[in-house]
Design an enzyme around this catalytic site. Sequence first.
Site, PDB file in Angstrom:
ATOM      1  N   TYR A   1     -62.776   0.531-113.144  1.00  0.00           N
ATOM      2  CA  TYR A   1     -62.576   0.495-114.678  1.00  0.00           C
ATOM      3  C   TYR A   1     -61.548   1.196-115.123  1.00  0.00           C
ATOM      4  O   TYR A   1     -60.548   0.847-115.942  1.00  0.00           O
ATOM      5  CB  TYR A   1     -63.932   1.217-115.262  1.00  0.00           C
ATOM      6  CG  TYR A   1     -63.994   1.319-116.628  1.00  0.00           C
ATOM      7  CD1 TYR A   1     -64.682   0.190-117.514  1.00  0.00           C
ATOM      8  CD2 TYR A   1     -63.787   2.748-117.367  1.00  0.00           C
ATOM      9  CE1 TYR A   1     -64.606   0.308-118.778  1.00  0.00           C
ATOM     10  CE2 TYR A   1     -63.932   2.352-118.924  1.00  0.00           C
ATOM     11  CZ  TYR A   1     -64.508   1.425-119.510  1.00  0.00           C
ATOM     12  OH  TYR A   1     -64.630   1.351-120.810  1.00  0.00           O
TER      13      TYR A   1
ATOM     14  N   SER B   1     -59.653   3.018-123.037  1.00  0.00           N
ATOM     15  CA  SER B   1     -60.587   4.089-122.824  1.00  0.00           C
ATOM     16  C   SER B   1     -60.007   5.346-122.329  1.00  0.00           C
ATOM     17  O   SER B   1     -58.825   5.483-121.937  1.00  0.00           O
ATOM     18  CB  SER B   1     -61.674   3.313-121.572  1.00  0.00           C
ATOM     19  OG  SER B   1     -62.431   4.523-121.043  1.00  0.00           O
TER      20      SER B   1
HETATM   21  P1  NDP Z   1     -71.208  -3.267-124.437  1.00  0.00           P
HETATM   22  O1  NDP Z   1     -71.735  -3.529-123.079  1.00  0.00           O
HETATM   23  O2  NDP Z   1     -72.378  -3.110-125.663  1.00  0.00           O
HETATM   24  O3  NDP Z   1     -70.209  -4.769-125.186  1.00  0.00           O
HETATM   25  C1  NDP Z   1     -69.667  -5.387-124.165  1.00  0.00           C
HETATM   26  C2  NDP Z   1     -69.420  -6.827-124.790  1.00  0.00           C
HETATM   27  O4  NDP Z   1     -68.752  -7.657-123.792  1.00  0.00           O
HETATM   28  C3  NDP Z   1     -71.031  -7.406-124.706  1.00  0.00           C
HETATM   29  O5  NDP Z   1     -71.058  -8.320-126.158  1.00  0.00           O
HETATM   30  C4  NDP Z   1     -70.647  -8.636-123.841  1.00  0.00           C
HETATM   31  O6  NDP Z   1     -71.711  -9.891-124.083  1.00  0.00           O
HETATM   32  C5  NDP Z   1     -69.177  -8.853-123.722  1.00  0.00           C
HETATM   33  N1  NDP Z   1     -68.897  -9.539-122.484  1.00  0.00           N
HETATM   34  C6  NDP Z   1     -69.012  -8.795-121.017  1.00  0.00           C
HETATM   35  N2  NDP Z   1     -68.455  -9.541-120.219  1.00  0.00           N
HETATM   36  C7  NDP Z   1     -68.201 -10.591-120.735  1.00  0.00           C
HETATM   37  C8  NDP Z   1     -67.567 -11.950-120.506  1.00  0.00           C
HETATM   38  N3  NDP Z   1     -67.053 -11.997-119.232  1.00  0.00           N
HETATM   39  N4  NDP Z   1     -67.271 -12.728-121.376  1.00  0.00           N
HETATM   40  C9  NDP Z   1     -67.354 -12.702-122.698  1.00  0.00           C
HETATM   41  N5  NDP Z   1     -67.980 -11.681-122.992  1.00  0.00           N
HETATM   42  C10 NDP Z   1     -68.149 -10.506-122.027  1.00  0.00           C
HETATM   43  O7  NDP Z   1     -70.188  -2.195-124.471  1.00  0.00           O
HETATM   44  P2  NDP Z   1     -69.352  -1.500-125.602  1.00  0.00           P
HETATM   45  O8  NDP Z   1     -69.482  -2.175-126.650  1.00  0.00           O
HETATM   46  O9  NDP Z   1     -69.578  -0.146-125.321  1.00  0.00           O
HETATM   47  O10 NDP Z   1     -67.922  -1.887-124.894  1.00  0.00           O
HETATM   48  C11 NDP Z   1     -66.923  -2.665-125.652  1.00  0.00           C
HETATM   49  C12 NDP Z   1     -65.489  -2.296-125.296  1.00  0.00           C
HETATM   50  O11 NDP Z   1     -65.317  -0.830-125.487  1.00  0.00           O
HETATM   51  C13 NDP Z   1     -65.221  -2.360-123.606  1.00  0.00           C
HETATM   52  O12 NDP Z   1     -64.005  -3.018-123.528  1.00  0.00           O
HETATM   53  C14 NDP Z   1     -65.478  -1.051-123.050  1.00  0.00           C
HETATM   54  O13 NDP Z   1     -64.765  -1.039-121.853  1.00  0.00           O
HETATM   55  C15 NDP Z   1     -64.773  -0.287-124.230  1.00  0.00           C
HETATM   56  N6  NDP Z   1     -65.017   1.204-124.305  1.00  0.00           N
HETATM   57  C16 NDP Z   1     -66.128   1.683-124.925  1.00  0.00           C
HETATM   58  C17 NDP Z   1     -66.508   3.107-124.725  1.00  0.00           C
HETATM   59  C18 NDP Z   1     -67.931   3.606-125.173  1.00  0.00           C
HETATM   60  O14 NDP Z   1     -68.111   4.648-125.266  1.00  0.00           O
HETATM   61  N7  NDP Z   1     -68.869   2.783-125.559  1.00  0.00           N
HETATM   62  C19 NDP Z   1     -65.563   3.838-124.512  1.00  0.00           C
HETATM   63  C20 NDP Z   1     -64.390   3.280-124.115  1.00  0.00           C
HETATM   64  C21 NDP Z   1     -64.031   2.001-124.136  1.00  0.00           C
HETATM   65  P3  NDP Z   1     -72.141 -10.602-122.933  1.00  0.00           P
HETATM   66  O15 NDP Z   1     -72.949  -9.883-121.905  1.00  0.00           O
HETATM   67  O16 NDP Z   1     -73.282 -11.521-123.591  1.00  0.00           O
HETATM   68  O17 NDP Z   1     -71.085 -11.502-122.434  1.00  0.00           O
END
Ligand code: NDP
Length: 270
Positions: A173, A160
Amino acid sequence: MAHLEPFVSPHAQANGQHQPNPFSLEGKIALVTGGGTGIGLEIARCMATAGATVIITGRRESVLQEAATELGESVHYLTNDVCELDTLEDLVAQIEATHGPLDILVNNAGINMKKPALEVTDEEFSRIIHTNLNAVFALTRTCASRMMERKSGVILMISSMAAYYGIDRVVAYAASKSAVEGMVKVLASEFSKNNVRVNAIAPGFIETDMSRTAMNSDPDRRDRAMRRTPMGKFGQPSDIGHAAVFLASEAARYITGASLPVDGGNSIGF
Ligand code: NDP
């Protein structure tokens, strides 16, 4: 050297030439954690489009089921909470028994929390670190030990901009993502001798549920993010998906230990 799928460009075809497509993921098996939504969903879609068989995981079965149905027959799902570290060996064993050796791991699952540092409790700090760092390491170790034995594999972390500079109110984070950036360098150094590459993608501000929650409640933050993004727009999850395909492919075979910003220039914006 991994076998490259034949690819024939129209120009080469006209000249009767055949050449491999280094960007293809044909025949590859990929695990994308958190692949049911947002960035993970688009990484899964892009990898499947590039020819891979993709297994997506997450905690919510209905979300995963819907995603797998939408993405088509080369995408499969398994319900798994990455925080339950003692399930990860079984998860990987099950995937490999069903689909074959994993070629690609994408550590995408992650959580965020926005709060002034002084208000963050130890429990909240640990929860973020456990999901974004401890689980990433545990799953990476599990997959990497198998990849190292096979002398082939690619591991991607989703980092990130919070690892690059001081964004306020995301202390846990930012700590987790900064640690992941450090981990990439160490693992790349240790794993290279066995042809296992480790890289990160550092997304800028990408339109997903996670970022919408953070931005919609804070218009000032959204405006500041835009002001320092030379391309003047938020990114799309597929922008990360395409970068992930590249880094996972043979086209990136000499790239390891890197963190690629996919951010519309946010990290160099003034
Ligand atoms: P979302 O919240 O849309 O997606 C996160 C995903 O992770 C969900 O599908 C969730 O599914 C899953 N998840 C969360 N906790 C767990 C767990 N304990 N076990 C298994 N799955 C898990 O977020 P984003 O798509 O935005 O983020 C994806 C990645 O990108 C993250 O690592 C985030 O830090 C990173 N990121 C995002 C940015 C942005 O601008 N959007 C910027 C920089 C980095 P469920 O809840 O069903 O488990």
